[in-house]
Design a protein around this motif. Structure first.
Motif, PDB file in Angstrom:
ATOM      1  N   ALA A 122       3.133   5.186   0.991  1.00  0.00           N
ATOM      2  CA  ALA A 122       2.932   4.882  -0.582  1.00  0.00           C
ATOM      3  C   ALA A 122       1.386   4.692  -0.821  1.00  0.00           C
ATOM      4  O   ALA A 122       1.127   3.633  -0.234  1.00  0.00           O
ATOM      5  N   ALA A 123       0.960   5.604  -1.729  1.00  0.00           N
ATOM      6  CA  ALA A 123      -0.075   5.355  -2.006  1.00  0.00           C
ATOM      7  C   ALA A 123      -0.241   5.041  -3.304  1.00  0.00           C
ATOM      8  O   ALA A 123       0.229   5.523  -4.277  1.00  0.00           O
ATOM      9  N   GLU A 124      -1.076   3.946  -3.694  1.00  0.00           N
ATOM     10  CA  GLU A 124      -1.316   3.471  -5.218  1.00  0.00           C
ATOM     11  C   GLU A 124      -2.716   3.844  -5.654  1.00  0.00           C
ATOM     12  O   GLU A 124      -3.570   3.417  -4.965  1.00  0.00           O
ATOM     13  N   GLU A 125      -2.591   4.547  -6.924  1.00  0.00           N
ATOM     14  CA  GLU A 125      -4.277   4.915  -7.305  1.00  0.00           C
ATOM     15  C   GLU A 125      -4.066   4.641  -8.903  1.00  0.00           C
ATOM     16  O   GLU A 125      -3.010   5.483  -9.297  1.00  0.00           O
ATOM     17  N   ARG A 126      -4.898   4.406  -9.492  1.00  0.00           N
ATOM     18  CA  ARG A 126      -4.790   4.041 -10.998  1.00  0.00           C
ATOM     19  C   ARG A 126      -3.474   3.559 -11.555  1.00  0.00           C
ATOM     20  O   ARG A 126      -2.993   3.897 -12.519  1.00  0.00           O
ATOM     21  N   GLY A 127      -2.798   2.615 -10.911  1.00  0.00           N
ATOM     22  CA  GLY A 127      -1.623   1.941 -11.225  1.00  0.00           C
ATOM     23  C   GLY A 127      -0.462   2.622 -11.166  1.00  0.00           C
ATOM     24  O   GLY A 127       0.443   2.270 -11.328  1.00  0.00           O
ATOM     25  N   LEU A 178      13.133   3.896  -2.985  1.00  0.00           N
ATOM     26  CA  LEU A 178      12.922   4.027  -1.788  1.00  0.00           C
ATOM     27  C   LEU A 178      11.262   3.724  -1.635  1.00  0.00           C
ATOM     28  O   LEU A 178      10.744   3.151  -0.703  1.00  0.00           O
ATOM     29  N   LEU A 179      10.519   4.322  -2.811  1.00  0.00           N
ATOM     30  CA  LEU A 179       9.173   4.056  -2.966  1.00  0.00           C
ATOM     31  C   LEU A 179       8.668   2.454  -3.025  1.00  0.00           C
ATOM     32  O   LEU A 179       7.939   2.173  -2.141  1.00  0.00           O
ATOM     33  N   SER A 180       9.524   1.758  -3.740  1.00  0.00           N
ATOM     34  CA  SER A 180       9.204   0.562  -3.849  1.00  0.00           C
ATOM     35  C   SER A 180       9.651  -0.453  -2.518  1.00  0.00           C
ATOM     36  O   SER A 180       8.968  -1.386  -2.120  1.00  0.00           O
ATOM     37  N   ASP A 181      10.692   0.288  -1.869  1.00  0.00           N
ATOM     38  CA  ASP A 181      10.861  -0.444  -0.539  1.00  0.00           C
ATOM     39  C   ASP A 181       9.699  -0.132   0.451  1.00  0.00           C
ATOM     40  O   ASP A 181       9.341  -1.103   1.405  1.00  0.00           O
ATOM     41  N   ILE A 182       9.113   1.054   0.362  1.00  0.00           N
ATOM     42  CA  ILE A 182       7.998   1.341   1.265  1.00  0.00           C
ATOM     43  C   ILE A 182       7.090   0.380   1.032  1.00  0.00           C
ATOM     44  O   ILE A 182       6.171  -0.400   1.677  1.00  0.00           O
ATOM     45  N   TRP A 183       6.601   0.157  -0.469  1.00  0.00           N
ATOM     46  CA  TRP A 183       5.448  -0.719  -0.862  1.00  0.00           C
ATOM     47  C   TRP A 183       5.873  -2.090  -0.324  1.00  0.00           C
ATOM     48  O   TRP A 183       4.860  -2.652   0.283  1.00  0.00           O
ATOM     49  N   GLY A 184       6.937  -2.551  -0.519  1.00  0.00           N
ATOM     50  CA  GLY A 184       7.504  -3.972   0.075  1.00  0.00           C
ATOM     51  C   GLY A 184       7.589  -3.904   1.509  1.00  0.00           C
ATOM     52  O   GLY A 184       7.695  -5.096   1.987  1.00  0.00           O
ATOM     53  N   GLN A 185       7.585  -3.045   2.241  1.00  0.00           N
ATOM     54  CA  GLN A 185       7.681  -2.836   3.559  1.00  0.00           C
ATOM     55  C   GLN A 185       9.101  -3.553   4.190  1.00  0.00           C
ATOM     56  O   GLN A 185       9.159  -4.207   5.202  1.00  0.00           O
ATOM     57  N   VAL A 205       4.085   2.592   5.359  1.00  0.00           N
ATOM     58  CA  VAL A 205       2.370   2.250   4.938  1.00  0.00           C
ATOM     59  C   VAL A 205       2.107   1.948   3.573  1.00  0.00           C
ATOM     60  O   VAL A 205       2.675   2.962   2.881  1.00  0.00           O
ATOM     61  N   ARG A 206       1.398   1.184   3.006  1.00  0.00           N
ATOM     62  CA  ARG A 206       0.963   1.147   1.878  1.00  0.00           C
ATOM     63  C   ARG A 206      -0.404   1.087   1.813  1.00  0.00           C
ATOM     64  O   ARG A 206      -1.240   0.271   2.306  1.00  0.00           O
ATOM     65  N   VAL A 207      -1.047   2.129   0.728  1.00  0.00           N
ATOM     66  CA  VAL A 207      -2.369   2.313   0.582  1.00  0.00           C
ATOM     67  C   VAL A 207      -2.806   2.042  -0.777  1.00  0.00           C
ATOM     68  O   VAL A 207      -2.227   2.468  -1.616  1.00  0.00           O
ATOM     69  N   SER A 208      -3.882   1.229  -0.782  1.00  0.00           N
ATOM     70  CA  SER A 208      -4.386   0.811  -2.293  1.00  0.00           C
ATOM     71  C   SER A 208      -5.734   0.718  -2.224  1.00  0.00           C
ATOM     72  O   SER A 208      -6.419   0.588  -1.208  1.00  0.00           O
ATOM     73  N   GLU A 212     -14.627  -1.017  -3.926  1.00  0.00           N
ATOM     74  CA  GLU A 212     -15.209   0.194  -3.165  1.00  0.00           C
ATOM     75  C   GLU A 212     -14.316   0.531  -1.911  1.00  0.00           C
ATOM     76  O   GLU A 212     -14.794   1.665  -1.216  1.00  0.00           O
ATOM     77  N   GLN A 213     -13.475  -0.051  -1.482  1.00  0.00           N
ATOM     78  CA  GLN A 213     -12.762   0.126  -0.292  1.00  0.00           C
ATOM     79  C   GLN A 213     -11.289   0.372  -0.598  1.00  0.00           C
ATOM     80  O   GLN A 213     -10.743   0.093  -1.362  1.00  0.00           O
ATOM     81  N   TRP A 214     -10.841   1.304   0.230  1.00  0.00           N
ATOM     82  CA  TRP A 214      -9.366   1.755   0.422  1.00  0.00           C
ATOM     83  C   TRP A 214      -8.876   0.907   1.858  1.00  0.00           C
ATOM     84  O   TRP A 214      -9.279   0.501   2.674  1.00  0.00           O
ATOM     85  N   ARG A 215      -7.508   0.311   1.348  1.00  0.00           N
ATOM     86  CA  ARG A 215      -6.938  -0.454   2.372  1.00  0.00           C
ATOM     87  C   ARG A 215      -5.435   0.029   2.847  1.00  0.00           C
ATOM     88  O   ARG A 215      -4.603   0.441   1.923  1.00  0.00           O
ATOM     89  N   ALA A 216      -5.197   0.147   4.129  1.00  0.00           N
ATOM     90  CA  ALA A 216      -3.861   0.609   4.299  1.00  0.00           C
ATOM     91  C   ALA A 216      -3.386  -0.358   5.353  1.00  0.00           C
ATOM     92  O   ALA A 216      -3.825  -0.844   6.250  1.00  0.00           O
ATOM     93  N   GLY A 217      -2.008  -0.763   4.937  1.00  0.00           N
ATOM     94  CA  GLY A 217      -1.538  -2.056   5.567  1.00  0.00           C
ATOM     95  C   GLY A 217       0.002  -1.301   6.191  1.00  0.00           C
ATOM     96  O   GLY A 217       0.372  -0.492   5.320  1.00  0.00           O
TER      97      GLY A 217
END
Length: 426
Positions: A122-127, A178-185, A205-208, A212-217
């Motif tokens: 799940a990738a979050e960009e501009r909200g 499902l997207l919400s569950d992925i974000w919440g892991q 995986v959640r990407v935010s 200046e940095q991207w983070r993947a957890g």
């Protein structure tokens, strides 16, 4: 890659054979001896990292000497030109030679049979959050752009490390819960949604983006992987994807790579034969394989119903052994027989591997245009045709054992009646 992996037989266990681990593609200045030598070294560097499973291998004592003599491990090469006129060197190194080279510097060796990770990203960009899928057809333009960018980044990173990674199909794009569950892991619903998709391990995986940095957890589920969250950061999508895949590759390699002492002087490969139904079949198979020039010894490893697993010690390179087996029509490769297990696609021009592995490949370095269907962009070190990912047609127990094999497991069907006009099956 992603579409292919999810298009096979459904089920949770999906041991994957990765071909192309010992191949590399690097840009070169031309085809002079010095330029080619530099290209061989760069290509071998990629292969050593991919096969050892760790980038630390390049800092080991003795590796510099291996890289300076990279040509001695070369099986084949070809210089081509991409669309911009850049010269690109395609190489194939010998698996046995590379594995022994790694053992000589006390580096681990990670085999060709590797776990398949189904990545729910799940990738979050501009909200706004987007599920990254293997196909964005029918999605909105914004979803296509976001998903396509991240898909390409993770695809390139996975190819570079030889790590089988699959994405879910686009049919899940509109499932906001499902997207919400992925974000919440939260693993539960994601695990249920993955029931018909091939995988060994799930990754949520959640990407935010933060400044200046991207983070993947991410968290893993399956194969006793650590279920606690880990994370990496990177300044760009490509850098983030590479950092994450690098970490995954090293985690898997730490579990499945073998120590240098286990490589041995005489390589061994498991050959799984279906259709062996009698002692007479077993005796004939043993006799035929034992008579092949590269074969040092043959021994029964396991018998299950009509499936016989043989452990074969051989000399030379594995491709040589496969070429000899292919000459006997009684051995029908499951790679070409079973539609769900496509045959491997060679990524470089190969010469018959009859020469000893220590000899230098003697191919012409004449430059040729890159072939249709495999365009190269300037400076690329990988191409879409460099790797193929072949699901191993075995049950879950066999899949677990395959992960620990140094060389890819070979699968055949024994069919003595395929020899027309033979005398007694010979």
């Amino acid at each position: 890659m992603f579409t292919f992996l999810l298009g096979g037989v459904s089920g949770p266990a999906a041991a994957v054979t990765v071909s192309g681990l010992y191949s590399a593609r690097v840009p070169v200045g031309g085809s002079s001896p010095g330029q080619l030598a530099e290209g061989y070294s760069d290509g071998l560097s990629q292969v050593l990292v991919r096969v050892s499973g760790t980038r630390d291998v390049l800092s080991l004592e003795g590796v510099e000497a291996l890289l300076s003599d990279a040509e001695s491990l070369l099986l084949s090469y070809q210089v081509v030109r991409d669309d911009s006129g850049q010269s690109v060197l395609d190489m194939s190194f010998g698996a046995v030679g590379v594995n022994r080279a790694l053992a000589s510097v006390n580096a681990p060796v990670w085999g060709a049979n590797r776990p398949l990770t189904l990545a729910w990203i799940a990738a979050e960009e501009r909200g706004s959050r987007t599920l990254i899928t293997d196909d964005t057809l029918g999605a909105t333009l914004r979803v296509q752009e976001t998903s396509g960018t991240w898909q390409a980044a993770f695809d390139a990173a996975a190819r570079k490390r030889g790590l089988p990674v699959a994405l879910p199909p686009a049919s899940f794009t509109t499932d906001r819960e499902l997207l919400s569950d992925i974000w919440g892991q939260f693993v539960g619903r994601v695990k249920a949604a993955s029931g018909d998709l091939e995988h060994d391990v799930l990754a949520l995986v959640r990407v935010s983006r933060s400044g200046e940095q991207w983070r993947a957890g991410w968290v893993f589920d399956g194969m006793s992987m650590n279920s606690g969250e880990e994370s990496v950061t990177g300044p760009t999508p490509d850098a983030l994807a590479e950092a994450m895949i690098n970490r995954w590759a090293e985690l898997y390699a730490s579990r499945y790579a073998v120590d240098a002492a286990e490589v041995g002087e005489s390589p061994q490969v498991d050959i799984v034969l279906r259709g062996v139904t009698s002692l007479e079949d077993y005796a004939r198979v043993n006799q035929v394989l034992g008579g092949l020039t590269p074969v040092v010894s043959v021994g029964a490893h396991r018998v299950r119903e009509d499936q016989l697993t043989l452990r074969v010690a051989f000399s030379g390179e594995l491709d040589q052994l496969r070429e000899y087996i292919a000459l006997d029509p009684r051995f029908v490769s499951l790679g070409t027989e079973n539609p769900s297990v496509p045959a491997e696609v060679p990524s470089v021009t190969s010469q018959p591997s009859a020469a000893p592995e220590t000899e230098t490949a003697q191919e012409s370095a004449t430059e040729q245009p890159a072939g249709a269907g495999s365009p190269l962009s300037s400076g690329e070190s990988e191409s879409p045709s460099l790797f193929t990912y072949q699901p191993v047609p075995v049950d879950e127990e066999d899949a677990r054992q395959a992960f620990e094999s140094l060389y890819q497991v070979l699968y055949y069907r024994w069919q003595p009646s395929s020899v027309i006009g033979s005398d007694g099956g010979e």
